[in-house]
Design an enzyme around this catalytic site. Structure first.
Site, PDB file in Angstrom:
ATOM      1  N   HIS A   1      50.785  29.480 -31.530  1.00 18.40           N
ATOM      2  CA  HIS A   1      51.811  30.445 -31.971  1.00 18.40           C
ATOM      3  C   HIS A   1      51.261  31.437 -33.002  1.00 18.40           C
ATOM      4  O   HIS A   1      52.006  31.972 -33.823  1.00 18.40           O
ATOM      5  CB  HIS A   1      53.038  29.723 -32.566  1.00 18.40           C
ATOM      6  CG  HIS A   1      53.600  28.657 -31.693  1.00 18.40           C
ATOM      7  ND1 HIS A   1      54.472  28.911 -30.649  1.00 18.40           N
ATOM      8  CD2 HIS A   1      53.398  27.306 -31.686  1.00 18.40           C
ATOM      9  CE1 HIS A   1      54.797  27.782 -30.052  1.00 18.40           C
ATOM     10  NE2 HIS A   1      54.155  26.786 -30.655  1.00 18.40           N
TER      11      HIS A   1
ATOM     12  N   SER B   1      37.520  56.845 -37.074  1.00 20.44           N
ATOM     13  CA  SER B   1      38.755  57.626 -37.087  1.00 20.44           C
ATOM     14  C   SER B   1      38.434  59.079 -37.418  1.00 20.44           C
ATOM     15  O   SER B   1      37.537  59.368 -38.210  1.00 20.44           O
ATOM     16  CB  SER B   1      39.721  57.058 -38.138  1.00 20.44           C
ATOM     17  OG  SER B   1      40.743  57.980 -38.433  1.00 20.44           O
TER      18      SER B   1
ATOM     19  N   LYS C   1      37.432  53.755 -41.456  1.00 19.12           N
ATOM     20  CA  LYS C   1      37.837  52.948 -40.295  1.00 19.12           C
ATOM     21  C   LYS C   1      36.662  52.589 -39.385  1.00 19.12           C
ATOM     22  O   LYS C   1      35.741  53.381 -39.171  1.00 19.12           O
ATOM     23  CB  LYS C   1      38.883  53.696 -39.459  1.00 19.12           C
ATOM     24  CG  LYS C   1      40.225  53.883 -40.126  1.00 19.12           C
ATOM     25  CD  LYS C   1      40.944  52.570 -40.369  1.00 19.12           C
ATOM     26  CE  LYS C   1      41.344  51.873 -39.083  1.00 19.12           C
ATOM     27  NZ  LYS C   1      42.285  52.664 -38.260  1.00 19.12           N
TER      28      LYS C   1
ATOM     29  N   ASN D   1      36.947  50.853 -35.685  1.00 17.35           N
ATOM     30  CA  ASN D   1      37.940  50.365 -34.736  1.00 17.35           C
ATOM     31  C   ASN D   1      37.309  49.633 -33.554  1.00 17.35           C
ATOM     32  O   ASN D   1      36.292  50.083 -33.016  1.00 17.35           O
ATOM     33  CB  ASN D   1      38.764  51.542 -34.201  1.00 17.35           C
ATOM     34  CG  ASN D   1      39.494  52.283 -35.300  1.00 17.35           C
ATOM     35  OD1 ASN D   1      39.937  51.681 -36.270  1.00 17.35           O
ATOM     36  ND2 ASN D   1      39.613  53.593 -35.161  1.00 17.35           N
TER      37      ASN D   1
ATOM     38  N   GLU E   1      39.906  47.110 -27.168  1.00 19.39           N
ATOM     39  CA  GLU E   1      41.254  47.614 -26.902  1.00 19.39           C
ATOM     40  C   GLU E   1      41.337  48.276 -25.530  1.00 19.39           C
ATOM     41  O   GLU E   1      42.340  48.116 -24.812  1.00 19.39           O
ATOM     42  CB  GLU E   1      41.655  48.604 -27.995  1.00 19.39           C
ATOM     43  CG  GLU E   1      41.902  47.940 -29.342  1.00 19.39           C
ATOM     44  CD  GLU E   1      42.132  48.932 -30.470  1.00 19.39           C
ATOM     45  OE1 GLU E   1      42.467  48.477 -31.567  1.00 19.39           O
ATOM     46  OE2 GLU E   1      41.972  50.152 -30.248  1.00 19.39           O
TER      47      GLU E   1
ATOM     48  N   GLN F   1      45.042  54.090   4.593  1.00 19.65           N
ATOM     49  CA  GLN F   1      44.127  54.943   3.843  1.00 19.65           C
ATOM     50  C   GLN F   1      44.268  54.700   2.346  1.00 19.65           C
ATOM     51  O   GLN F   1      43.342  54.945   1.572  1.00 19.65           O
ATOM     52  CB  GLN F   1      44.412  56.410   4.175  1.00 19.65           C
ATOM     53  CG  GLN F   1      43.474  57.402   3.512  1.00 19.65           C
ATOM     54  CD  GLN F   1      43.629  58.795   4.083  1.00 19.65           C
ATOM     55  OE1 GLN F   1      43.312  59.041   5.250  1.00 19.65           O
ATOM     56  NE2 GLN F   1      44.144  59.709   3.279  1.00 19.65           N
TER      57      GLN F   1
END
Length: 457
Positions: free
Chosen positions: A157, A278, A284, A286, A291, A323
């Protein structure tokens, strides 16, 4: 105006925009190698069966090879009015070697021709996907081998649950990929079938030898029913399903990596090669590759759903709807191959932040179940032990402490059977290595699973 291959029945040609809607050349040119391979096998068989003579077969085969080379040298003009790669090649062949090129289509239809191309395409690329899956599995084994003793919080969880080996966690994806590989391998026997010679739907009056073209093209099996041969697209659905499920597994792994690389977790650091920055926030870094892979699952699953809906309700045998089987498969193959390559690189260059993980498992309550098990070993019923530990955890939260910080006197206030050895019992490394069951996160079990994985590869 280029003469239509089927134009004899018609009094006028379609308008150019209708040709454009009908044409598939923009995407089925991806099949040029398979189409020429199939045509060479067909021409070889026609000569062996004395349907055309040997000199004509040699002219045709040489012409096809030159057309293939022209294509890769950007010297082959492809026309929408010729609809598809098959008629474009036939047109180019007739231009190159004269009317003898028109004999190539004897005993063959575009229906079995395109089906043959698609079987060859699927067979080649499924084998390549399997190889890429194995390369990613090797990368997973390598990082697992290095981090059997690295402890991290295991989650349920998305709440910290129990301490586990980092190797044990990443090896989960090895086994997912092993199942994926098994599905791809199993699908080969349904892909590896030759439809060539089924013609439009009913076979041919010419004395062709379908077993010979099967042999020349390296197919293991042959369709027994000509209607089935030209209308079957099950193998494409199956391939799209296998691609989609593998992409789902990559997406799950991507989600973990995205979380692990966040500032909040800081469990791993991704290589600059597989990260981006960024345009406005200079600090940043990333996890864009992870992703993107996570996002591309919608794309591959969409192609699967599209193919299923295309086939729904189609009567036998060939229909123009079919097709629509190509673009989705081509894109799904391109997507998964790129994703597997990116993932292998991302995993191979990823740094596991061992100190941060060590700190994390010493500052949580993932060893709470161990304390309950400790009490069970003191002959306390598990339900009673569960309640006692729950109360101790609550006291720790209220007093900003963890289980290893609780004074022995306070432990004894809950149950006097708790002894000083409880602290060794609660150490994360001991929590791990007491787990001896097959397939567990204990050191011995993890080393064994890695050994089994290496043997499989």
């Amino acid at each position: 105006m280029i003469k239509k291959a089927w134009g004899g029945r018609f009094e006028s040609n379609p308008e150019s925009w209708v040709d454009a809607f009908n044409a598939s050349i923009h995407f089925d040119k991806n099949l040029i190698d398979q189409d020429i391979q199939g045509s060479i096998a067909h021409a070889t068989m026609l000569a062996e069966q004395n349907i055309i003579n040997q000199h004509e077969a040699e002219q045709i085969i040489q012409g096809l090879k030159e057309i293939q080379q022209d294509y890769y040298n950007d010297n082959l003009e492809l026309s929408e009015s010729l609809e598809d790669i098959h008629l474009n090649i036939e047109h180019a062949l007739i231009q190159k070697i004269g009317q003898v090129g028109g004999k190539l289509h004897t005993g063959r239809s575009r229906n079995d021709q395109v089906a043959t191309d698609m079987h060859l395409y699927a067979k080649q690329h499924v084998h390549e996907i399997i190889e890429l899956v194995e390369s990613l599995q090797q990368a997973i084994i390598k990082i697992a081998d290095e981090h059997v003793d690295t402890i991290m919080p295991g989650y349920t969880h998305l709440q910290r649950a129990q301490p586990i080996s980092f190797a044990h966690h990443v090896m989960t994806y090895f086994w997912m990929l092993e199942r994926d590989k098994s599905r791809f391998n199993d699908s080969i026997k349904r892909i590896d079938m030759s439809p060539l010679g089924a013609t439009a739907l009913s076979g041919t009056t010419h004395p062709i030898d379908r077993h010979r073209t099967q042999e020349l093209l390296g197919f293991d099996n042959l369709y027994e029913n000509s209607l089935d041969a030209v209308s079957d697209r099950d193998y494409i659905v199956e391939t799209l399903h296998n691609i989609s499920l593998t992409m789902v597994h990559l997406s799950r792994f991507s989600e973990e990596i995205i979380f692990w690389s966040s500032s909040e977790a800081n469990f791993v650091t991704l290589s600059d090669s597989f990260s981006t920055g960024s345009s406005i926030m200079p600090q940043k870094k990333n996890p864009d590759m992870a992703e993107l892979i996570r996002g591309k699952v919608g794309r591959t699953t969409g192609h699967l759903m599209s193919m299923l809906m295309t086939l729904k309700g189609l009567p036998l045998a060939y229909n123009k709807d079919m097709q629509e089987d190509k673009e989705g498969l081509f894109d799904a193959v391109h997507t998964i191959k790129g994703s597997l390559r990116i993932f292998e690189g991302m995993i191979s260059t990823m740094t596991v932040n061992e100190e941060r993980l060590h700190e994390t498992v010493h500052q949580d309550f993932s060893n709470a179940t161990e304390l309950a098990d400790y009490l069970v070993e003191q002959n306390i019923p598990f339900r009673e032990a569960h309640e006692i530990v729950g109360k101790i955890v609550l006291w720790c939260i209220q007093n900003n402490k963890y289980l290893l910080d609780v004074p022995l006197e306070h432990y004894k206030s809950y149950n006097d059977k708790i002894d000083n050895n409880v602290y060794d019992y609660l150490k994360p490394e001991n929590c791990l290595n007491r787990r001896k069951s097959y397939g567990s996160t204990g050191q011995e079990a993890v080393y064994h699973q890695i050994k089994v994985a290496k043997q499989l590869l």
